[in-house]
Design an enzyme around this catalytic site. Structure first.
Site, PDB file in Angstrom:
ATOM      1  N   ASP A 116      33.845  47.427  31.625  1.00 45.82           N
ATOM      2  CA  ASP A 116      32.525  47.806  32.142  1.00 45.82           C
ATOM      3  C   ASP A 116      31.611  48.254  31.026  1.00 45.82           C
ATOM      4  OD1 ASP A 116      34.444  48.185  34.530  1.00 45.82           O
ATOM      5  OD2 ASP A 116      32.424  47.958  35.322  1.00 45.82           O
ATOM      6  N   LYS A 140      38.336  49.775  34.817  1.00 44.08           N
ATOM      7  CA  LYS A 140      38.842  50.358  36.069  1.00 44.08           C
ATOM      8  C   LYS A 140      39.924  51.411  35.824  1.00 44.08           C
ATOM      9  CE  LYS A 140      37.688  49.766  39.333  1.00 44.08           C
ATOM     10  NZ  LYS A 140      36.693  50.735  39.875  1.00 44.08           N
ATOM     11  N   ARG A 169      30.507  43.802  43.020  1.00 50.08           N
ATOM     12  CA  ARG A 169      31.069  44.718  42.025  1.00 50.08           C
ATOM     13  C   ARG A 169      31.546  43.870  40.843  1.00 50.08           C
ATOM     14  NH1 ARG A 169      35.111  42.087  41.756  1.00 50.08           N
ATOM     15  NH2 ARG A 169      35.899  43.683  40.391  1.00 50.08           N
TER      16      ARG A 169
HETATM   17  O1  MRU Z   1      34.593  49.118  40.518  1.00 52.27           O
HETATM   18  P1  MRU Z   1      34.523  47.681  40.128  1.00 52.27           P
HETATM   19  O2  MRU Z   1      35.263  46.784  41.067  1.00 52.27           O
HETATM   20  O3  MRU Z   1      33.115  47.241  39.877  1.00 52.27           O
HETATM   21  O4  MRU Z   1      35.291  47.612  38.737  1.00 52.27           O
HETATM   22  C1  MRU Z   1      35.379  46.378  38.092  1.00 52.27           C
HETATM   23  C2  MRU Z   1      36.135  46.414  36.813  1.00 52.27           C
HETATM   24  O5  MRU Z   1      36.626  47.444  36.394  1.00 52.27           O
HETATM   25  C3  MRU Z   1      36.195  45.139  36.017  1.00 52.27           C
HETATM   26  O6  MRU Z   1      37.377  45.059  35.284  1.00 52.27           O
HETATM   27  C4  MRU Z   1      35.009  45.079  35.046  1.00 52.27           C
HETATM   28  O7  MRU Z   1      33.809  45.321  35.713  1.00 52.27           O
HETATM   29  C5  MRU Z   1      34.929  43.781  34.331  1.00 52.27           C
HETATM   30  S1  MRU Z   1      34.463  42.449  35.386  1.00 52.27           S
HETATM   31  C6  MRU Z   1      34.345  41.057  34.437  1.00 52.27           C
END
Ligand code: MRU
Length: 354
Positions: free
Chosen positions: A238, A249, A47
């Site tokens: 993201d 997130k 993830r």
């Molecule tokens: O659901 P996830 O664990 O994939 O969410 C990850 C995040 O929200 C991170 O902050 C984002 O992907 C940036 S990672 C450099």
């Protein structure tokens, strides 16, 4: 600095660190089929936006090994369902689409080559995307480093760390650099409900690197900001869009509003692979909704009544007005200037000195 790797490619096999098991167990999932990689993305074994972009590129590369096509046209046709499989895994992080588009473009630019040559090109491209991500992390780290003054306390959310990327993370990259350069600082990691990436992953990887990290429950953040304990907040993203709105997130938006209220700077570390200039504003960003079990249980233990109604949005959008600066491998910018990222001439006037 030795780091755990979220993903590895060895002899045409992909190894994915199963982040669902952290911090108790360090186990890699062996993937020889692209479907195994897609499932690992869906179930959060891997993830973090950059890491799932890398996994997509490697997953496509592994899929090519099984294709029987004899012409580039047929080869591309056979790969289309694979592209779609990855695009459908998780909708919010733009890195998946970014990786698919990169590989599609590579094929289209090399239509004169043989299928065997195309397969080799794609494998090399996937490995290059992985390596390049590590360099990008380092550049983001250098660009954000001036924020780290001796004695400062920084808060982060979720995990934008080494395990969310190919190497040092985005929000955590300046932390690793600051540690290396002897700067004294403390990190406050928010636990990040529902699936606790902050508690399970960020605090784990920072402790592993000898960084002074303190874990808090998410609802403690406001109290610490109000008491003036936090010098600044830095998070990952993201998908950051043209007007500077930032998807990250779920809970990031609340934290950003709390920062504004308490006059605490709120920074976003964003590699270009997670910046989507085609989408005008945060309103058009698709927000992933996940299984209610993530909210009603913790590590398999039920904490809510069976059949209770649940909202489980995995991400939220922080409007640009709450973001102090977006820190990329090209430098730091005000959110409103992110739209000039591909226009080097104008961009150079907008680089911030942090
Ligand atoms: O659901 P996830 O664990 O994939 O969410 C990850 C995040 O929200 C991170 O902050 C984002 O992907 C940036 S990672 C450099």
């Amino acid at each position: 600095m030795a780091m755990l790797q979220s993903i590895k490619w060895e002899n045409n096999v992909i190894y994915i660190l199963d982040q669902r098991l952290l911090p108790e167990k360090i186990e890699y999932i062996k993937c020889t089929q692209y479907e195994e990689v897609a499932k690992a993305i869906e179930n959060l074994s891997i993830r973090g936006a950059p890491a799932i972009g890398i996994a997509t590129a490697m997953g496509i590369a592994i899929a090519t090994l099984k294709l029987k096509a004899k012409t580039p046209e047929k080869f591309l046709e056979e790969l289309k369902p694979v592209f779609w499989r990855f695009i459908k895994t998780r909708p919010t992080a733009v890195n998946i689409k970014w990786a698919v588009e990169k590989i599609e473009k590579l094929i289209n630019n090399n239509f004169h080559k043989s299928v065997q040559e195309l397969k080799e090109l794609i494998i090399n491209e996937a490995l290059r995307i992985h390596q390049e991500d590590i360099e990008i992390n380092k550049s983001i780290g250098e660009n954000a480093l001036p924020l780290f003054k001796d004695g400062c306390t920084v808060m982060t959310y979720c995990n934008a760390g080494s395990l969310a990327t190919g190497g040092f993370g985005t929000a955590t990259a300046p932390m690793y650099l600051a540690k290396e350069r002897g700067i004294k600082f403390k990190v406050i990691a928010c636990e990040t409900r529902p699936v606790l990436q902050g508690a399970r992953i960020t605090s784990f990887e920072l402790m592993h690197a000898g960084i002074d990290v303190t874990l808090i429950s998410d609802n403690t953040a406001g109290a610490l900001l109000k008491r003036g304990f936090i010098d600044f907040v830095i998070v990952g993203t993201d998908r950051t869009v043209r007007n500077g709105d930032v998807a990250n997130k779920i809970g990031t938006y609340s934290l950003a509003v709390l920062c504004k209220e308490n006059s605490t700077p709120f920074y976003v570390a964003a590699p270009l692979s997670s910046i989507d200039l085609k989408t005008p504003s945060g309103e058009q960003i698709p927000i992933e909704e996940r299984n209610p079990d993530e909210v009603t249980t913790i590590k398999g233990i039920r904490i809510a009544p069976v059949d209770v109604k649940v909202i489980n949005m995995a991400f939220d959008v922080t409007p640009a007005k709450y973001v102090t600066a977006i820190i990329t491998e090209k430098g730091a910018f005000l959110p409103k200037h992110i739209k000039y990222l591909n226009d080097e001439k104008r961009l150079k006037n907008f680089r911030l000195k942090l």
